[in-house]
Scaffold this active site. Structure first.
Site, mmCIF file in Angstrom:
data_model
loop_
_atom_site.group_PDB
_atom_site.id
_atom_site.type_symbol
_atom_site.label_atom_id
_atom_site.label_comp_id
_atom_site.label_asym_id
_atom_site.label_seq_id
_atom_site.Cartn_x
_atom_site.Cartn_y
_atom_site.Cartn_z
ATOM 1 C CB CYS A 130 -0.861 0.099 1.395
ATOM 2 S SG CYS A 130 -1.955 1.406 1.295
ATOM 3 C CB CYS A 167 -5.387 3.568 -5.041
ATOM 4 S SG CYS A 167 -4.575 1.923 -5.105
#
Ligand SMILES: N[C@H](CCC[C@H](N)C(=O)O)C(=O)O
Length: 264
Positions: free
Chosen positions: A73, A197
């Protein structure tokens, strides 16, 4: 079990973080899912543990909101570096280990956190889209009008399609605009559109690089704010020295009690 948690966000991609350097925290999938629930829990796109790891400033463990441990991430990594700093780990150059290997990071004078991402040496064309892995798997496709794009409906269809099946994929819709790009993302494991993201923004920037060879910097607009991706492009589909740059901020902290069943 009583937990002291911290909430951070990077361009609206938000995370619950727990300092687990004493190694005492072990959460079930159900407990993570409950903590991340937007109504019954704290609410977050994901949860991270800051773990100790010899030879590194820390280890990053990342869980999607569905409770499952996930791949890398980018926004989470940036938030974890800012959290580590706030917890007294001060470095000019941070070095940590995550599921996709080693990462370096710096905290800029303006508070931005720049995170070095894994190299990319393969971009697969799939009909009008591009598939690549920037630490997490991404599908990148151009659209004419990012504002009008039905990100949730279209993203979900692609994420659950035959081709991507059980593994799933993150789906990025990109509108190139002069020297920047606008990106909206349907995120696997959140199973919804997120405000940004990081690995998706990185994937989108590589696909829409301006210069064929050498240094590139792509400015990226997301629902949650402005990011930038810097990288070297070395001929077709070879990218290194990739940095995801952007804000990462503390929101609030608190105490949380979770029992075995993951309920308060
Ligand atoms: N949902 C992603 C992981 C988090 C990616 C995103 N939050 C980022 O900032 O890179 C996946 O399951 O592949």
């Amino acid at each position: 079990m009583n937990l002291h948690f911290y909430k951070y966000q990077g361009t609206g991609n938000d995370f619950v973080i727990i300092d687990n350097r004493d190694g005492k925290v072990a959460l079930t999938e159900e407990q993570v899912n409950h903590i991340c629930h937007r109504r019954f829990g704290i609410g977050a796109d994901g949860l991270m543990l800051l773990n100790s790891k010899p030879g590194y400033d820390f280890e990053m463990k990342y869980y999607n909101a569905d409770g499952r441990e996930s791949t890398m991430c980018g926004n989470g990594g940036r938030c974890l570096v800012k959290f580590a700093y706030h917890r007294g780990i001060h470095r000019n150059l941070f070095k940590f280990i995550a599921v996709d290997g080693e990462h370096e990071a710096t905290i800029q004078d303006n508070g931005w956190v720049n995170l070095k991402m894994t190299d990319v040496n393969k971009i697969e064309q799939y009909y009008d889209a591009f598939i690549l892995n920037t630490g997490s798997p991404h599908y990148v496709v151009a659209v004419d009008d990012i504002k009008e794009t039905p990100v949730f409906e279209e993203g979900k269809k692609i994420r659950y399609s035959e081709k991507f099946g059980k593994q799933g994929i993150n789906v990025n819709f990109v509108e190139p605009k002069d020297w920047q790009i606008s990106v909206r993302t349907y995120e696997r494991g959140v199973e919804d559109e997120t405000y940004s993201c990081g690995t998706g923004v990185t994937a989108s920037a590589l696909v829409f690089a301006h210069n064929d060879n050498g240094f590139n910097r792509v400015e990226v607009e997301t629902l949650g704010g402005h990011l930038a991706v810097e990288f070297n492009k070395n001929g077709d589909n070879h990218f290194d020295n990739i940095w995801l740059c952007g804000p990462a901020d503390f929101v609030f902290e608190g105490e949380l009690t979770v029992d075995e069943a993951g309920k308060d």
